[in-house]
Design a protein around this motif. Structure first.
Motif, PDB file in Angstrom:
ATOM      1  N   SER A  22     103.267   0.447  33.066  1.00 44.92           N
ATOM      2  CA  SER A  22     102.560  -0.593  32.301  1.00 44.92           C
ATOM      3  C   SER A  22     101.411   0.023  31.501  1.00 44.92           C
ATOM      4  O   SER A  22     100.758   0.964  31.949  1.00 44.92           O
ATOM      5  CB  SER A  22     102.006  -1.665  33.228  1.00 44.92           C
ATOM      6  OG  SER A  22     103.045  -2.336  33.902  1.00 44.92           O
ATOM      7  N   LYS A  23     101.166  -0.539  30.317  1.00 48.48           N
ATOM      8  CA  LYS A  23     100.114  -0.025  29.431  1.00 48.48           C
ATOM      9  C   LYS A  23      99.249  -1.194  28.926  1.00 48.48           C
ATOM     10  O   LYS A  23      99.746  -2.304  28.721  1.00 48.48           O
ATOM     11  CB  LYS A  23     100.724   0.667  28.202  1.00 48.48           C
ATOM     12  CG  LYS A  23     101.606   1.859  28.530  1.00 48.48           C
ATOM     13  CD  LYS A  23     100.765   3.069  28.841  1.00 48.48           C
ATOM     14  CE  LYS A  23     101.636   4.294  29.153  1.00 48.48           C
ATOM     15  NZ  LYS A  23     100.859   5.362  29.796  1.00 48.48           N
ATOM     16  N   VAL A  25      97.696  -2.897  25.928  1.00 46.63           N
ATOM     17  CA  VAL A  25      97.945  -2.913  24.482  1.00 46.63           C
ATOM     18  C   VAL A  25      96.662  -3.287  23.738  1.00 46.63           C
ATOM     19  O   VAL A  25      96.271  -2.629  22.769  1.00 46.63           O
ATOM     20  CB  VAL A  25      99.060  -3.934  24.125  1.00 46.63           C
ATOM     21  CG1 VAL A  25      99.303  -3.959  22.620  1.00 46.63           C
ATOM     22  CG2 VAL A  25     100.338  -3.610  24.871  1.00 46.63           C
ATOM     23  N   LYS A  51     101.634  -4.328  28.361  1.00 46.76           N
ATOM     24  CA  LYS A  51     103.051  -4.087  28.065  1.00 46.76           C
ATOM     25  C   LYS A  51     103.681  -3.452  29.290  1.00 46.76           C
ATOM     26  O   LYS A  51     103.241  -2.401  29.756  1.00 46.76           O
ATOM     27  CB  LYS A  51     103.188  -3.152  26.857  1.00 46.76           C
ATOM     28  CG  LYS A  51     104.610  -3.046  26.330  1.00 46.76           C
ATOM     29  CD  LYS A  51     104.616  -2.239  25.035  1.00 46.76           C
ATOM     30  CE  LYS A  51     105.996  -2.253  24.406  1.00 46.76           C
ATOM     31  NZ  LYS A  51     106.011  -1.488  23.145  1.00 46.76           N
ATOM     32  N   LYS A  52     104.687  -4.112  29.852  1.00 46.71           N
ATOM     33  CA  LYS A  52     105.314  -3.637  31.083  1.00 46.71           C
ATOM     34  C   LYS A  52     106.418  -2.624  30.773  1.00 46.71           C
ATOM     35  O   LYS A  52     106.793  -2.424  29.615  1.00 46.71           O
ATOM     36  CB  LYS A  52     105.859  -4.828  31.872  1.00 46.71           C
ATOM     37  CG  LYS A  52     104.753  -5.820  32.252  1.00 46.71           C
ATOM     38  CD  LYS A  52     105.170  -6.776  33.335  1.00 46.71           C
ATOM     39  CE  LYS A  52     106.160  -7.796  32.835  1.00 46.71           C
ATOM     40  NZ  LYS A  52     106.408  -8.863  33.817  1.00 46.71           N
ATOM     41  N   SER A  53     106.948  -2.010  31.812  1.00 44.20           N
ATOM     42  CA  SER A  53     107.949  -0.944  31.622  1.00 44.20           C
ATOM     43  C   SER A  53     109.227  -1.459  30.969  1.00 44.20           C
ATOM     44  O   SER A  53     109.964  -0.696  30.343  1.00 44.20           O
ATOM     45  CB  SER A  53     108.274  -0.282  32.973  1.00 44.20           C
ATOM     46  OG  SER A  53     108.689  -1.270  33.898  1.00 44.20           O
ATOM     47  N   ASP A  54     109.483  -2.774  31.071  1.00 46.18           N
ATOM     48  CA  ASP A  54     110.693  -3.325  30.433  1.00 46.18           C
ATOM     49  C   ASP A  54     110.403  -3.816  29.008  1.00 46.18           C
ATOM     50  O   ASP A  54     111.193  -4.553  28.413  1.00 46.18           O
ATOM     51  CB  ASP A  54     111.284  -4.471  31.273  1.00 46.18           C
ATOM     52  CG  ASP A  54     110.312  -5.643  31.413  1.00 46.18           C
ATOM     53  OD1 ASP A  54     109.203  -5.577  30.830  1.00 46.18           O
ATOM     54  OD2 ASP A  54     110.647  -6.616  32.105  1.00 46.18           O
ATOM     55  N   ASN A  55     109.226  -3.414  28.480  1.00 42.96           N
ATOM     56  CA  ASN A  55     108.803  -3.733  27.110  1.00 42.96           C
ATOM     57  C   ASN A  55     108.376  -5.192  26.894  1.00 42.96           C
ATOM     58  O   ASN A  55     108.080  -5.583  25.768  1.00 42.96           O
ATOM     59  CB  ASN A  55     109.883  -3.383  26.070  1.00 42.96           C
ATOM     60  CG  ASN A  55     109.841  -1.891  25.746  1.00 42.96           C
ATOM     61  OD1 ASN A  55     108.791  -1.259  25.905  1.00 42.96           O
ATOM     62  ND2 ASN A  55     110.952  -1.337  25.324  1.00 42.96           N
ATOM     63  N   THR A  56     108.362  -5.987  27.941  1.00 41.23           N
ATOM     64  CA  THR A  56     107.803  -7.342  27.801  1.00 41.23           C
ATOM     65  C   THR A  56     106.278  -7.251  27.896  1.00 41.23           C
ATOM     66  O   THR A  56     105.734  -6.305  28.484  1.00 41.23           O
ATOM     67  CB  THR A  56     108.334  -8.289  28.890  1.00 41.23           C
ATOM     68  OG1 THR A  56     107.988  -7.755  30.171  1.00 41.23           O
ATOM     69  CG2 THR A  56     109.842  -8.466  28.783  1.00 41.23           C
ATOM     70  N   THR A  57     105.605  -8.253  27.310  1.00 44.17           N
ATOM     71  CA  THR A  57     104.135  -8.264  27.327  1.00 44.17           C
ATOM     72  C   THR A  57     103.650  -9.486  28.099  1.00 44.17           C
ATOM     73  O   THR A  57     104.217 -10.571  27.978  1.00 44.17           O
ATOM     74  CB  THR A  57     103.582  -8.314  25.888  1.00 44.17           C
ATOM     75  OG1 THR A  57     104.091  -7.202  25.166  1.00 44.17           O
ATOM     76  CG2 THR A  57     102.067  -8.235  25.880  1.00 44.17           C
TER      77      THR A  57
END
Length: 414
Positions: A22-23, A25, A51-57
């Motif tokens: 996770s990052k 943003v 932003k999670k590892s599956d690219n959802t925010t």
């Protein structure tokens, strides 16, 4: 209220505490409370876009706690060099070790003590090897209001139901560090004890200012006691005893010595209610002046500063029993031998220490019951004169009279 302070490199603080991958943003921030309501720190509400590892925010609501950045007097008084490090340690070390201790004793994950907010990272400086707290210090924790926890109202003391809930949580908060010390002394000596040394907030307040505050307190006591000389003299003695207690040396290990909160009043408790509006869960907040001391200090200060007079009068001895039962139950739950913890020993500790907190409660009434209009809109303008502005008010005078009356009635004034 002025511009909201920016937090440099927030991502470096929060990302190690997010799920893997996770990052951060972006984030938006605003003042959480009127600056000055939280004496000694700035509280920001942050909406962090993660932003999670599956690219959802998703949006993560957190609180950022900063030292008093632009109020030099408060920086001097609240000594972030000590207070920030202590508070960070509650979240960074103590919370995790208490969870582990309980799990290893076989408690179910859903049964663990849940009185501390979730931690999302902290730092004392942008310099990773810094030893001293500077103005880039920050502590991140969950936003409890989003999870349904509500702060108390300084002008509405706790009723019976709230007080029983708080005492049960407080007993666990005190018992578990004792259990950690007894069961894992090495962990305790390494990760806990060094961060909770004695702390004297008065040490950096000019002597003249201290003298004025004490004189104002004694003038209020004269007013409430109809110039009763012995009452005024005793409060003067108690103010000296409390000052000596604050300035004292670290205490040795003892059965009832633990990590006391040190500032346990309505502002520092967040309560969650069930669907029927019944108080059901609690979180302690603001651990800046947490220190190793007798647990009696927290109990007495809480009861005299934050509980309805009628409820306290009817239940004082009952409250001590309720706390004690919860304390022993918690020690038993993590398999600590309680043979040194008789109720007689507990009562003896009350009689030995309780009087020290009477002047603390007396003094704090000017803060607890402060008229909100006396707190400036801009935190740069907050200073200790807020205390002087709130002396002599009828509500405060009435409360001081009750504190003295009940302290005498419960034999903790002499």
């Amino acid at each position: 209220m002025g511009e909201v302070p920016k937090i440099t490199d927030l991502n470096k603080v929060i990302e190690p505490h997010l799920p893997e991958g996770s990052k951060l943003v972006s984030y938006e921030s605003s003042y959480l409370t009127k600056p000055g309501e939280h004496y000694g720190s700035l509280m920001l509400a942050i909406k962090a876009q993660i932003k999670k590892s599956d690219n959802t925010t998703e949006e993560l609501p957190i609180i950022a706690k900063l030292p008093p950045l632009t109020n030099d007097l408060y920086w001097q008084i609240f000594q972030p060099e000590r207070t920030c490090v202590t508070e960070n340690s509650v979240y960074k070390y103590l919370s995790a070790e208490l969870d582990k201790l309980q799990l290893e004793a076989g408690l179910l994950p859903t049964e663990l003590f849940d009185g501390l907010p979730r931690y999302y990272g902290s730092r004392i400086s942008l310099q990773e090897d810094a030893k001293k707290v500077d103005r880039d210090a920050v502590l991140l924790a969950e936003n409890l209001t989003v999870r349904g926890y509500r702060p108390g109202n300084r002008h509405k003391p706790y009723d019976l139901a709230h007080t029983v809930l708080i005492l049960n949580y407080l007993a666990q908060y005190h018992a578990l560090p004792i259990a950690l010390r007894l069961k894992k002394p090495q962990i305790y000596d390494q990760l806990v004890r060094p961060y909770f040394r004695k702390f004297d907030m008065n040490s950096n307040i000019p002597e003249a200012q201290n003298h004025i505050m004490n004189e104002e307190t004694l003038a209020d006591i004269k007013a409430v006691s109809d110039d009763n000389e012995s009452d005024v003299k005793r409060v003067e003695e108690l103010l000296k005893i409390y000052a000596e207690f604050q300035a004292g040396e670290d205490v040795e290990d003892g059965p009832f010595n633990t990590l006391v909160h040190g500032d346990l009043w309505i502002n520092n408790l967040m309560i969650k209610y069930n669907d029927e509006g019944i108080p059901s869960k609690l979180k302690f907040v603001d651990f800046q002046i947490c220190q190793y001391e007798s647990l009696i200090h927290d109990i007495i200060f809480l009861l005299f500063s934050s509980v309805e007079n009628e409820v306290l009068e009817a239940n004082y001895y009952n409250f001590l029993k309720i706390y004690y039962k919860a304390f022993i139950k918690c020690l038993n739950s993590v398999e600590v031998d309680t043979s040194n913890y008789s109720f007689d020993a507990f009562q003896a500790e009350v009689q030995k220490k309780a009087h020290i907190q009477v002047p603390h409660a007396v003094f704090m009434m000017k803060v607890v019951m402060a008229d909100s209009s006396t707190i400036p809109d801009d935190y740069k303008d907050v200073d200790m004169s807020v205390l002087s502005k709130n002396r002599g008010s009828k509500t405060i005078i009435k409360k001081l009279a009750e504190i003295l009356r009940l302290a005498k009635k419960f034999n903790i004034f002499e």
